[in-house]
Scaffold this motif. Structure first.
Motif, PDB file in Angstrom:
ATOM      1  N   PHE A   1       0.847  -1.193   0.000  1.00 22.93           N
ATOM      2  CA  PHE A   1       0.000   0.000   0.000  1.00 22.93           C
ATOM      3  C   PHE A   1       0.880   1.240   0.000  1.00 22.93           C
ATOM      4  O   PHE A   1       2.015   1.200   0.454  1.00 22.93           O
ATOM      5  N   LYS A   2       0.328   2.343  -0.480  1.00 22.88           N
ATOM      6  CA  LYS A   2       1.029   3.627  -0.468  1.00 22.88           C
ATOM      7  C   LYS A   2       0.143   4.664   0.202  1.00 22.88           C
ATOM      8  O   LYS A   2      -1.070   4.694   0.007  1.00 22.88           O
ATOM      9  N   THR A   3       0.789   5.533   0.985  1.00 19.13           N
ATOM     10  CA  THR A   3       0.113   6.665   1.612  1.00 19.13           C
ATOM     11  C   THR A   3       0.575   7.948   0.940  1.00 19.13           C
ATOM     12  O   THR A   3       1.504   7.944   0.120  1.00 19.13           O
ATOM     13  N   TRP A   4      -0.057   9.059   1.328  1.00 26.31           N
ATOM     14  CA  TRP A   4       0.378  10.369   0.835  1.00 26.31           C
ATOM     15  C   TRP A   4       1.872  10.554   1.123  1.00 26.31           C
ATOM     16  O   TRP A   4       2.627  10.968   0.261  1.00 26.31           O
ATOM     17  N   GLU A   5       2.279  10.255   2.334  1.00 26.59           N
ATOM     18  CA  GLU A   5       3.680  10.444   2.732  1.00 26.59           C
ATOM     19  C   GLU A   5       4.632   9.614   1.871  1.00 26.59           C
ATOM     20  O   GLU A   5       5.733  10.054   1.571  1.00 26.59           O
ATOM     21  N   ASP A   6       4.215   8.416   1.482  1.00 31.09           N
ATOM     22  CA  ASP A   6       5.048   7.564   0.633  1.00 31.09           C
ATOM     23  C   ASP A   6       5.242   8.164  -0.760  1.00 31.09           C
ATOM     24  O   ASP A   6       6.269   7.942  -1.399  1.00 31.09           O
ATOM     25  N   CYS A   7       4.249   8.879  -1.239  1.00 27.93           N
ATOM     26  CA  CYS A   7       4.246   9.367  -2.623  1.00 27.93           C
ATOM     27  C   CYS A   7       4.749  10.791  -2.773  1.00 27.93           C
ATOM     28  O   CYS A   7       5.123  11.203  -3.866  1.00 27.93           O
ATOM     29  N   LYS A   8       4.755  11.528  -1.703  1.00 28.12           N
ATOM     30  CA  LYS A   8       5.048  12.952  -1.817  1.00 28.12           C
ATOM     31  C   LYS A   8       6.524  13.197  -2.123  1.00 28.12           C
ATOM     32  O   LYS A   8       7.391  12.437  -1.714  1.00 28.12           O
TER      33      LYS A   8
END
Length: 185
Positions: free
Chosen positions: A28-35
């Motif tokens: 899974f990816k979160t906002w923090e992972d993608c930013k």
């Protein structure tokens, strides 16, 4: 082909968080992972939309041009896959591979993330600065399927440059146009 305009939500809106499965990677990816360190581009898209298919090569070029400059990028598909099985996670994997996508392609099965962002169409672009504040929600450029205007990515590229080089972006932005998100129910 129905044309839907993006919702022009208020500039300065804080990026909603998410935790979605990444069909173009593991887990899974979160906002923090993608930013990204300088800014983040969130694109709502799908596999079958003619507007997305029209711009996908330019979108990949943008990702390749800006990732080394600190721009995070993530694509999210929120379509109802019961009615549109061509947008399901297995097809998203194939789509990402076929187009050389090197950024996360997340599946929003509940459609809650699309609603939180105010997404309306595919493609729908949301560009955030390094403080997670919305600075651009608009079109890639003036090119559309069949209008014979060459793809340049000029509007989105100008906005990304503004984020990277701390320029003030104009508040008057042209909305994106695409197929409507295929909502459930």
């Amino acid at each position: 082909m129905a044309q839907t305009l993006s919702n022009m939500i208020a500039l300065g809106t804080k990026a909603p968080n998410f935790n979605l499965p990444d069909t173009n990677g593991n887990g899974f990816k979160t906002w923090e992972d993608c930013k990204g360190s300088k800014g983040t581009l969130v694109i709502f898209m799908c596999n079958h939309c003619p507007f997305v298919l029209h711009i996908i090569e330019e979108l990949i070029r943008i990702a390749n041009d800006y990732r080394v400059q600190g721009l995070g990028m993530v694509a999210i598909s929120s379509n109802d896959v019961e009615k549109y099985p061509q947008d399901g996670p297995d097809k998203m994997i194939e789509f990402a591979f076929a187009h050389g996508m090197e950024f996360p392609y997340l599946y929003d099965e509940s459609q809650e993330v699309a609603k939180a962002y105010g997404a309306a169409c595919t493609p729908d672009f949301f560009l955030y600065d390094n403080q997670d504040q919305l600075v651009y929600r608009g079109q890639l450029d003036d090119s559309r399927p069949g209008n014979h205007i060459p793809l340049s990515g000029s509007d989105l590229r100008n906005a990304i440059d503004g984020v990277l080089y701390n320029r003030v972006l104009p508040e008057n932005q042209k909305p994106s146009i695409g197929c409507n998100i295929k909502w459930k129910g």
